[in-house]
Scaffold this motif. Structure first.
Motif, PDB file in Angstrom:
ATOM      1  N   GLU C  45      37.932   3.064  91.106  1.00 53.92           N
ATOM      2  CA  GLU C  45      37.697   4.115  92.105  1.00 53.92           C
ATOM      3  C   GLU C  45      38.336   5.434  91.657  1.00 53.92           C
ATOM      4  O   GLU C  45      37.759   6.510  91.857  1.00 53.92           O
ATOM      5  CB  GLU C  45      38.267   3.681  93.465  1.00 53.92           C
ATOM      6  CG  GLU C  45      37.430   2.601  94.130  1.00 53.92           C
ATOM      7  CD  GLU C  45      38.132   1.890  95.273  1.00 53.92           C
ATOM      8  OE1 GLU C  45      37.433   1.319  96.123  1.00 53.92           O
ATOM      9  OE2 GLU C  45      39.377   1.872  95.307  1.00 53.92           O
ATOM     10  N   MET C  46      39.504   5.339  91.047  1.00 54.49           N
ATOM     11  CA  MET C  46      40.163   6.562  90.564  1.00 54.49           C
ATOM     12  C   MET C  46      39.346   7.192  89.434  1.00 54.49           C
ATOM     13  O   MET C  46      39.215   8.413  89.355  1.00 54.49           O
ATOM     14  CB  MET C  46      41.581   6.233  90.071  1.00 54.49           C
ATOM     15  CG  MET C  46      42.544   5.868  91.181  1.00 54.49           C
ATOM     16  SD  MET C  46      42.790   7.213  92.357  1.00 54.49           S
ATOM     17  CE  MET C  46      43.935   8.245  91.454  1.00 54.49           C
ATOM     18  N   GLU C  47      38.787   6.338  88.578  1.00 56.87           N
ATOM     19  CA  GLU C  47      37.971   6.850  87.480  1.00 56.87           C
ATOM     20  C   GLU C  47      36.726   7.536  88.047  1.00 56.87           C
ATOM     21  O   GLU C  47      36.298   8.589  87.567  1.00 56.87           O
ATOM     22  CB  GLU C  47      37.596   5.693  86.537  1.00 56.87           C
ATOM     23  CG  GLU C  47      36.787   6.093  85.304  1.00 56.87           C
ATOM     24  CD  GLU C  47      37.467   7.160  84.437  1.00 56.87           C
ATOM     25  OE1 GLU C  47      38.717   7.199  84.407  1.00 56.87           O
ATOM     26  OE2 GLU C  47      36.738   7.973  83.827  1.00 56.87           O
ATOM     27  N   ARG C  48      36.164   6.922  89.085  1.00 58.24           N
ATOM     28  CA  ARG C  48      34.959   7.482  89.705  1.00 58.24           C
ATOM     29  C   ARG C  48      35.266   8.843  90.339  1.00 58.24           C
ATOM     30  O   ARG C  48      34.476   9.791  90.226  1.00 58.24           O
ATOM     31  CB  ARG C  48      34.448   6.502  90.765  1.00 58.24           C
ATOM     32  CG  ARG C  48      33.003   6.690  91.080  1.00 58.24           C
ATOM     33  CD  ARG C  48      32.338   5.414  91.474  1.00 58.24           C
ATOM     34  NE  ARG C  48      31.028   5.739  92.009  1.00 58.24           N
ATOM     35  CZ  ARG C  48      30.543   5.250  93.125  1.00 58.24           C
ATOM     36  NH1 ARG C  48      31.242   4.400  93.834  1.00 58.24           N
ATOM     37  NH2 ARG C  48      29.339   5.608  93.536  1.00 58.24           N
ATOM     38  N   LEU C  49      36.408   8.920  90.977  1.00 57.73           N
ATOM     39  CA  LEU C  49      36.820  10.199  91.567  1.00 57.73           C
ATOM     40  C   LEU C  49      36.963  11.262  90.474  1.00 57.73           C
ATOM     41  O   LEU C  49      36.548  12.410  90.656  1.00 57.73           O
ATOM     42  CB  LEU C  49      38.166  10.050  92.286  1.00 57.73           C
ATOM     43  CG  LEU C  49      38.156   9.774  93.777  1.00 57.73           C
ATOM     44  CD1 LEU C  49      39.578   9.658  94.304  1.00 57.73           C
ATOM     45  CD2 LEU C  49      37.420  10.869  94.547  1.00 57.73           C
ATOM     46  N   TRP C 291      43.844  16.533  94.379  1.00 59.26           N
ATOM     47  CA  TRP C 291      44.954  15.947  95.155  1.00 59.26           C
ATOM     48  C   TRP C 291      44.497  15.642  96.568  1.00 59.26           C
ATOM     49  O   TRP C 291      44.683  14.537  97.074  1.00 59.26           O
ATOM     50  CB  TRP C 291      46.126  16.942  95.186  1.00 59.26           C
ATOM     51  CG  TRP C 291      47.403  16.399  95.769  1.00 59.26           C
ATOM     52  CD1 TRP C 291      48.419  15.793  95.094  1.00 59.26           C
ATOM     53  CD2 TRP C 291      47.806  16.422  97.162  1.00 59.26           C
ATOM     54  NE1 TRP C 291      49.423  15.436  95.963  1.00 59.26           N
ATOM     55  CE2 TRP C 291      49.085  15.808  97.235  1.00 59.26           C
ATOM     56  CE3 TRP C 291      47.219  16.893  98.325  1.00 59.26           C
ATOM     57  CZ2 TRP C 291      49.773  15.659  98.442  1.00 59.26           C
ATOM     58  CZ3 TRP C 291      47.904  16.739  99.530  1.00 59.26           C
ATOM     59  CH2 TRP C 291      49.165  16.127  99.583  1.00 59.26           C
ATOM     60  N   ASN C 292      43.877  16.637  97.211  1.00 57.80           N
ATOM     61  CA  ASN C 292      43.447  16.462  98.603  1.00 57.80           C
ATOM     62  C   ASN C 292      42.352  15.413  98.743  1.00 57.80           C
ATOM     63  O   ASN C 292      42.346  14.624  99.679  1.00 57.80           O
ATOM     64  CB  ASN C 292      42.952  17.799  99.168  1.00 57.80           C
ATOM     65  CG  ASN C 292      44.095  18.699  99.602  1.00 57.80           C
ATOM     66  OD1 ASN C 292      44.884  18.333 100.466  1.00 57.80           O
ATOM     67  ND2 ASN C 292      44.207  19.866  98.984  1.00 57.80           N
ATOM     68  N   LEU C 293      41.437  15.412  97.793  1.00 57.31           N
ATOM     69  CA  LEU C 293      40.305  14.493  97.903  1.00 57.31           C
ATOM     70  C   LEU C 293      40.759  13.047  97.711  1.00 57.31           C
ATOM     71  O   LEU C 293      40.350  12.146  98.465  1.00 57.31           O
ATOM     72  CB  LEU C 293      39.218  14.875  96.880  1.00 57.31           C
ATOM     73  CG  LEU C 293      37.907  14.119  96.993  1.00 57.31           C
ATOM     74  CD1 LEU C 293      37.334  14.176  98.397  1.00 57.31           C
ATOM     75  CD2 LEU C 293      36.882  14.680  96.004  1.00 57.31           C
ATOM     76  N   ALA C 294      41.594  12.811  96.715  1.00 56.87           N
ATOM     77  CA  ALA C 294      42.076  11.443  96.481  1.00 56.87           C
ATOM     78  C   ALA C 294      42.837  10.937  97.707  1.00 56.87           C
ATOM     79  O   ALA C 294      42.713   9.778  98.110  1.00 56.87           O
ATOM     80  CB  ALA C 294      42.981  11.413  95.254  1.00 56.87           C
ATOM     81  N   ARG C 295      43.577  11.820  98.308  1.00 46.93           N
ATOM     82  CA  ARG C 295      44.358  11.478  99.488  1.00 46.93           C
ATOM     83  C   ARG C 295      43.424  11.140 100.661  1.00 46.93           C
ATOM     84  O   ARG C 295      43.586  10.125 101.342  1.00 46.93           O
ATOM     85  CB  ARG C 295      45.232  12.691  99.831  1.00 46.93           C
ATOM     86  CG  ARG C 295      46.326  12.433 100.790  1.00 46.93           C
ATOM     87  CD  ARG C 295      47.244  13.655 100.816  1.00 46.93           C
ATOM     88  NE  ARG C 295      48.273  13.470 101.807  1.00 46.93           N
ATOM     89  CZ  ARG C 295      48.077  13.647 103.112  1.00 46.93           C
ATOM     90  NH1 ARG C 295      46.903  14.022 103.551  1.00 46.93           N
ATOM     91  NH2 ARG C 295      49.063  13.443 103.964  1.00 46.93           N
ATOM     92  N   ILE C 343      33.262   6.208  98.022  1.00 46.87           N
ATOM     93  CA  ILE C 343      34.548   5.545  97.735  1.00 46.87           C
ATOM     94  C   ILE C 343      35.331   5.334  99.039  1.00 46.87           C
ATOM     95  O   ILE C 343      35.946   4.301  99.243  1.00 46.87           O
ATOM     96  CB  ILE C 343      35.390   6.363  96.726  1.00 46.87           C
ATOM     97  CG1 ILE C 343      34.534   6.688  95.493  1.00 46.87           C
ATOM     98  CG2 ILE C 343      36.647   5.593  96.317  1.00 46.87           C
ATOM     99  CD1 ILE C 343      35.157   7.682  94.544  1.00 46.87           C
ATOM    100  N   GLY C 344      35.237   6.325  99.912  1.00 45.39           N
ATOM    101  CA  GLY C 344      35.963   6.237 101.192  1.00 45.39           C
ATOM    102  C   GLY C 344      35.255   5.388 102.229  1.00 45.39           C
ATOM    103  O   GLY C 344      35.786   5.172 103.317  1.00 45.39           O
ATOM    104  N   LYS C 345      34.065   4.907 101.912  1.00 47.36           N
ATOM    105  CA  LYS C 345      33.287   3.987 102.760  1.00 47.36           C
ATOM    106  C   LYS C 345      33.027   4.511 104.183  1.00 47.36           C
ATOM    107  O   LYS C 345      32.971   3.742 105.151  1.00 47.36           O
ATOM    108  CB  LYS C 345      33.981   2.625 102.852  1.00 47.36           C
ATOM    109  CG  LYS C 345      34.178   1.928 101.496  1.00 47.36           C
ATOM    110  CD  LYS C 345      34.705   0.539 101.706  1.00 47.36           C
ATOM    111  CE  LYS C 345      35.100  -0.177 100.428  1.00 47.36           C
ATOM    112  NZ  LYS C 345      34.202  -0.131  99.324  1.00 47.36           N
TER     113      LYS C 345
END
Lengths: 216, 105, 349
Positions: C45-49, C291-295, C343-345
């Motif tokens: 998921e991190m790679e996809r982000l 940063w904001n999006l991953a969070r 990713i966030g479903k």
């Protein structure tokens, strides 16, 4: 015999748990034991308040606990200060004047900032909401504020923060006060653009920035 | 902003089956996958077809459940919602109100 | 070393290296996991982000088949009020339906608080009735609980925002408890009339803005409304990522409300009878989009996985990873849109 390391640890705990009896007892024991009271105040009680502020910012403790911790802090500071001989620890408290700008009646966020600033020992003069620039400046002069903080929740009222900066410059008062701005639509970029000295992302950040402003 | 979200990830409202899936989410508190499956089964199409404006235009016109293009004699507004209520087998509040007002029920 | 174009949380452009983007993604994700005590995103998921952030296309989009539906808070405030178009609210709804192709819409008053609607509720109801005759898409009626409006000088109750800094904690708590009952009464009254006028659903927007009391008042109102109107669709859109503890001791069905994060908030909303949950994750304007999006995605995924009802993540100005600016750049908005869903479903936005 109480040693400074233990006193510091217990002082932090007493603040975090809003335990006034314990905090007062530690302060008195430290005085009797001849410990370094400035160190106890800074590394113990004040550090405890910083932990409380951080926990508040993370939603782990809430406004009433924050206020109670601040009250405990006030009490132990009074006790310790009377016993501290050195004048350096008895610095005058900084005065911050705070207001929600004209046309904006949102004051919940401002109230939280006020509470947090008080925990850090600031003398806060809260002049409310919907306050015109003229009144902010007038009051800042009257209370001899070190910092002027303004809050705006609306994109439509944000411009009042700019008006304050312009008015301070026009009246030759800009160097007399430090200014900090905050509120939902406010950003670091906005603060820079209007010439404010600092920007607070949230209540905890506002306190950190106010402390930094005093170092300048 | 709404337009960008719509382009990036939206179903497409009445151009496709967006309003229908939204209705099912609202009336049955269904997660998106279940809501889409429910609507697809009621319409007799596959889930991926629900966002296909070519196919859904034809189907919406056939079912007379309203479409972006105005056509004379086609159902519009509350009329289209009467048909949607039947097709999806759900109650629509404004349709029930209408029925009460004209003494249908 | 090559740099990638991306955004800061205030919307301004910034060029970051691969290492900087990966570091920001990691830190944002870990911040959410740590604060919410929720699972971290997987390596995939991190790679996809990372791929979504660094995609050279200006606008990115979800893969076919992953489309979701959209609900809108402050729906009819956007064209006639904020954009200044001389159109009425019914025309606004029809424009959204037939031109912008929105899946749903919301009618709301410019003074967007339930308390303010008491004097005009019947005009609002008539407006809903006319609109319902002409529109096809589902239309909510929405406003904010805004419990702060019950405090002096706007209302009869002592102002806890003033009492708390004075350490009058007991008085501040009592004032909030008094205001809760007033807010419940108003919300139930307004929502009932609008539902009986044909609204497809009621939206409680910016819930918790006045703290945990605001949230409790909404939950109580939902309980009453669902017992009166079992078919009523109710959306609850939050004000912030955790419930602010202005009172600190309020509970709903044994759960302390203060400090709840989205994956916990949704469970109490579900228990009260809410139909759609509008999760909010705050954007930090001083941090980068990665940063904001991953969070935001980390919180969104945990919330959606915990929930049995659909989760529509708020993805407007300053929330959900969207930059804090009125005109969020297309590149940032589309990246947020895609990430929250894939990713966030999220079940919707």
């Amino acid at each position: 015999m109480l040693i400074i390391e233990d006193a510091i640890k217990e002082a932090q705990e007493a603040i975090v748990k809003c335990d006034e009896n314990k905090a007062v007892a530690i302060a008195k024991q430290a005085i009797d034991a001849g410990l370094d009271l400035v160190k106890l105040l800074n590394d113990g009680f004040s550090a405890g308040i910083r932990i409380v502020g951080d926990k508040f910012g993370r939603g782990e403790i809430f406004l009433p606990e924050l206020i109670l911790s601040a009250e405990v802090m006030k009490k132990v500071t009074e006790i310790l200060e009377t016993a501290i001989v050195s004048d350096s620890a008895k610095e005058k408290k900084a005065v911050i004047l705070i207001a929600t700008v004209e046309g904006d009646v949102h004051d919940i966020g401002k109230g939280i900032v006020v509470s947090l600033l008080k925990t850090q020992g600031f003398e806060v003069v809260d002049i409310g909401r919907d306050v015109p620039v003229d009144k902010i400046i007038e009051k800042a002069i009257e209370v001899n504020a070190d910092i002027i903080g303004t809050s705006a929740l609306l994109t439509t009222t944000l411009v009042e923060q700019q008006k304050l900066e312009e008015e301070l410059r026009a009246r030759g008062l800009r160097d007399r006060f430090k200014t900090i701005v905050g509120g939902a639509p406010c950003t670091e970029r906005w603060a820079k653009k209007i010439g404010a000295d600092a920007y607070g992302e949230d209540a905890s950040d506002a306190v950190v920035k106010c402390l930094k402003l005093l170092e300048k | 902003m709404a337009v960008i979200h719509e382009v990036a990830s939206g179903m497409g409202g009445i151009r496709t089956a967006g309003d229908l899936v939204a209705r099912v989410q609202m009336s049955k508190a269904m997660k998106i996958k279940e809501a889409k499956k429910y609507v697809a089964e009621k319409l007799g199409v596959s889930v991926i077809d629900l966002s296909d404006s070519y196919l859904m235009k034809e189907l919406r016109e056939e079912l007379d459940i309203g479409h972006v293009q105005v056509r004379d004699r086609a159902s519009y507004g509350i009329e289209a919602k009467f048909n949607i209520s039947k097709v999806l087998d759900i109650k629509i509040n404004s349709v029930e109100n209408f029925k009460r007002k004209v003494k249908m029920i | 070393m090559s740099k990638f174009f991306t955004r800061m949380g205030d919307g301004s452009a910034v060029f970051l290296s691969e290492a900087e983007i990966r570091r920001d993604l990691e830190e944002g994700m870990l911040d959410a996991a740590d604060r919410g005590k929720i699972p971290e995103l997987t390596d995939d998921e991190m790679e996809r982000l990372y791929q979504i952030i660094t995609d050279p296309q200006k606008t990115v989009s979800i893969e076919r088949g992953n489309e979701v539906v959209m609900t809108f808070d402050a729906g009819t405030l956007k064209l006639p009020v904020r954009a200044g178009l001389p159109v009425d609210r019914m025309t606004t709804v029809l424009t959204h339906e037939r031109v912008l192709c929105s899946d749903t819409m919301e009618i709301g008053n410019a003074d967007y608080s339930y308390k303010q609607l008491k004097n005009i509720v019947h005009e609002e109801a008539a407006s809903m009735e006319f609109t319902q005759l002409n529109c096809i898409i589902p239309v909510f009626y929405g406003a904010m609980p805004n419990m702060g409006l019950y405090t002096k000088p706007d209302g009869p109750v002592d102002n806890w925002s003033e009492l708390l800094p004075m350490a009058k904690i007991g008085e501040a708590r009592a004032a909030q408890e008094e205001a809760i009952e007033m807010a419940v009464k108003d919300m139930v009254y307004i929502a009932s009339i609008l539902y009986e006028a044909g609204a497809d659903g009621i939206n409680f927007d910016t819930v918790g803005a006045s703290g945990d009391g605001d949230f409790l008042a909404t939950l109580k109102a939902i309980e009453i409304l669902k017992s009166k109107y079992p078919d009523m669709a109710i959306e609850v859109g939050m004000a912030g990522e955790f419930v602010l503890g202005m009172h600190g001791q309020l509970e709903y069905d044994g759960t302390r409300l203060a400090g709840l994060y989205p994956h916990e908030q949704v469970k109490v909303v579900e228990k009260a009878g809410g139909t759609i949950f509008g999760a909010v994750i705050n954007t930090n304007s001083s941090k980068s989009l990665p940063w904001n999006l991953a969070r935001a995605v980390t919180f969104s995924k945990a919330c959606s996985e915990a929930s049995n009802i659909p989760v529509h993540v708020n993805a407007g100005m300053g929330v959900g990873g969207i930059p804090l600016t009125n005109t969020s750049p297309t590149d940032a908005t589309s990246r947020v849109s895609k990430s929250l869903i894939e990713i966030g479903k999220a079940d919707g936005l």
